[in-house]
Motif scaffolding. Structure first.
Motif, PDB file in Angstrom:
ATOM      1  N   GLU A 110       0.824  -1.210   0.000  1.00  0.00           N
ATOM      2  CA  GLU A 110       0.000   0.000   0.000  1.00  0.00           C
ATOM      3  C   GLU A 110       0.858   1.260   0.000  1.00  0.00           C
ATOM      4  O   GLU A 110       0.534   2.237  -0.682  1.00  0.00           O
ATOM      5  N   THR A 111       1.956   1.229   0.737  1.00  0.00           N
ATOM      6  CA  THR A 111       2.874   2.370   0.771  1.00  0.00           C
ATOM      7  C   THR A 111       3.493   2.604  -0.601  1.00  0.00           C
ATOM      8  O   THR A 111       3.571   3.738  -1.075  1.00  0.00           O
ATOM      9  N   ILE A 112       3.916   1.531  -1.256  1.00  0.00           N
ATOM     10  CA  ILE A 112       4.518   1.655  -2.582  1.00  0.00           C
ATOM     11  C   ILE A 112       3.482   2.164  -3.585  1.00  0.00           C
ATOM     12  O   ILE A 112       3.777   3.052  -4.395  1.00  0.00           O
ATOM     13  N   ILE A 113       2.269   1.636  -3.528  1.00  0.00           N
ATOM     14  CA  ILE A 113       1.226   2.068  -4.460  1.00  0.00           C
ATOM     15  C   ILE A 113       0.912   3.547  -4.266  1.00  0.00           C
ATOM     16  O   ILE A 113       0.791   4.302  -5.245  1.00  0.00           O
ATOM     17  N   LEU A 114       0.812   3.986  -3.033  1.00  0.00           N
ATOM     18  CA  LEU A 114       0.571   5.406  -2.765  1.00  0.00           C
ATOM     19  C   LEU A 114       1.732   6.254  -3.282  1.00  0.00           C
ATOM     20  O   LEU A 114       1.522   7.314  -3.892  1.00  0.00           O
ATOM     21  N   SER A 115       2.943   5.783  -3.090  1.00  0.00           N
ATOM     22  CA  SER A 115       4.124   6.497  -3.588  1.00  0.00           C
ATOM     23  C   SER A 115       4.104   6.571  -5.115  1.00  0.00           C
ATOM     24  O   SER A 115       4.472   7.584  -5.703  1.00  0.00           O
ATOM     25  N   ILE A 116       3.662   5.495  -5.761  1.00  0.00           N
ATOM     26  CA  ILE A 116       3.571   5.476  -7.225  1.00  0.00           C
ATOM     27  C   ILE A 116       2.571   6.510  -7.709  1.00  0.00           C
ATOM     28  O   ILE A 116       2.855   7.278  -8.639  1.00  0.00           O
ATOM     29  N   VAL A 117       1.417   6.559  -7.077  1.00  0.00           N
ATOM     30  CA  VAL A 117       0.387   7.533  -7.465  1.00  0.00           C
ATOM     31  C   VAL A 117       0.915   8.956  -7.303  1.00  0.00           C
ATOM     32  O   VAL A 117       0.760   9.797  -8.197  1.00  0.00           O
ATOM     33  N   ASN A 118       1.551   9.218  -6.175  1.00  0.00           N
ATOM     34  CA  ASN A 118       2.089  10.561  -5.922  1.00  0.00           C
ATOM     35  C   ASN A 118       3.203  10.920  -6.898  1.00  0.00           C
ATOM     36  O   ASN A 118       3.258  12.042  -7.415  1.00  0.00           O
ATOM     37  N   LYS A 119       4.105   9.973  -7.164  1.00  0.00           N
ATOM     38  CA  LYS A 119       5.227  10.228  -8.070  1.00  0.00           C
ATOM     39  C   LYS A 119       4.723  10.442  -9.492  1.00  0.00           C
ATOM     40  O   LYS A 119       5.229  11.288 -10.220  1.00  0.00           O
ATOM     41  N   ARG A 120       3.719   9.682  -9.892  1.00  0.00           N
ATOM     42  CA  ARG A 120       3.143   9.837 -11.232  1.00  0.00           C
ATOM     43  C   ARG A 120       2.533  11.234 -11.387  1.00  0.00           C
ATOM     44  O   ARG A 120       2.736  11.897 -12.406  1.00  0.00           O
ATOM     45  N   THR A 121       1.817  11.685 -10.378  1.00  0.00           N
ATOM     46  CA  THR A 121       1.222  13.028 -10.400  1.00  0.00           C
ATOM     47  C   THR A 121       2.313  14.085 -10.498  1.00  0.00           C
ATOM     48  O   THR A 121       2.206  15.035 -11.287  1.00  0.00           O
ATOM     49  N   GLU A 122       3.364  13.913  -9.700  1.00  0.00           N
ATOM     50  CA  GLU A 122       4.487  14.849  -9.739  1.00  0.00           C
ATOM     51  C   GLU A 122       5.139  14.878 -11.121  1.00  0.00           C
ATOM     52  O   GLU A 122       5.432  15.948 -11.669  1.00  0.00           O
ATOM     53  N   MET A 123       5.348  13.706 -11.695  1.00  0.00           N
ATOM     54  CA  MET A 123       5.983  13.620 -13.008  1.00  0.00           C
ATOM     55  C   MET A 123       5.128  14.303 -14.079  1.00  0.00           C
ATOM     56  O   MET A 123       5.656  15.034 -14.930  1.00  0.00           O
ATOM     57  N   LEU A 124       3.828  14.074 -14.034  1.00  0.00           N
ATOM     58  CA  LEU A 124       2.949  14.692 -15.021  1.00  0.00           C
ATOM     59  C   LEU A 124       2.958  16.216 -14.914  1.00  0.00           C
ATOM     60  O   LEU A 124       2.963  16.923 -15.932  1.00  0.00           O
ATOM     61  N   LYS A 125       2.990  16.724 -13.697  1.00  0.00           N
ATOM     62  CA  LYS A 125       3.062  18.175 -13.500  1.00  0.00           C
ATOM     63  C   LYS A 125       4.383  18.729 -14.020  1.00  0.00           C
ATOM     64  O   LYS A 125       4.417  19.777 -14.666  1.00  0.00           O
ATOM     65  N   LEU A 126       5.468  18.016 -13.733  1.00  0.00           N
ATOM     66  CA  LEU A 126       6.778  18.452 -14.223  1.00  0.00           C
ATOM     67  C   LEU A 126       6.818  18.450 -15.751  1.00  0.00           C
ATOM     68  O   LEU A 126       7.334  19.376 -16.373  1.00  0.00           O
ATOM     69  N   ALA A 127       6.273  17.402 -16.345  1.00  0.00           N
ATOM     70  CA  ALA A 127       6.268  17.295 -17.809  1.00  0.00           C
ATOM     71  C   ALA A 127       5.432  18.405 -18.429  1.00  0.00           C
ATOM     72  O   ALA A 127       5.818  18.989 -19.446  1.00  0.00           O
ATOM     73  N   GLU A 128       4.315  18.693 -17.808  1.00  0.00           N
ATOM     74  CA  GLU A 128       3.446  19.752 -18.320  1.00  0.00           C
ATOM     75  C   GLU A 128       4.105  21.117 -18.206  1.00  0.00           C
ATOM     76  O   GLU A 128       4.013  21.951 -19.102  1.00  0.00           O
ATOM     77  N   THR A 129       4.807  21.347 -17.130  1.00  0.00           N
ATOM     78  CA  THR A 129       5.443  22.639 -16.877  1.00  0.00           C
ATOM     79  C   THR A 129       6.755  22.803 -17.627  1.00  0.00           C
ATOM     80  O   THR A 129       7.011  23.836 -18.240  1.00  0.00           O
ATOM     81  N   ASN A 130       7.588  21.746 -17.578  1.00  0.00           N
ATOM     82  CA  ASN A 130       8.961  21.859 -18.083  1.00  0.00           C
ATOM     83  C   ASN A 130       9.249  21.076 -19.361  1.00  0.00           C
ATOM     84  O   ASN A 130      10.319  21.223 -19.940  1.00  0.00           O
TER      85      ASN A 130
END
Length: 68
Positions: free
Chosen positions: A15-35
């Motif tokens: 569950e910890t890894i899955i939550l981390s994956i969801v958060n990291k994916r969101t972060e990556m998408l924001k970074l890709a959209e911005t940068n």
């Protein structure tokens, strides 16, 4: 074959890894959209996401091995 359920610790790890994956994916998408996709920060975040996905895959593989 009798399937053994994940232990409580394994469930927590999963569950910890899955939550981390969801958060990291969101972060990556924001970074890709911005940068952009080729930005160093986006690539680094993508690599971290890959690592988390590999960890989850390893956890499942270990559980399957223990079931044998």
């Amino acid at each position: 074959m009798v399937r053994r359920m994940f232990t409580n610790q394994t469930k927590l790890d999963r569950e910890t890894i899955i939550l981390s994956i969801v958060n990291k994916r969101t972060e990556m998408l924001k970074l890709a959209e911005t940068n952009g996709l080729c930005c160093d920060d986006t690539i680094r975040c993508s690599q971290e996401l890959d690592s988390l996905l590999n960890n989850l895959s390893k956890l499942y593989a270990e559980n399957l091995e223990q079931d044998k």
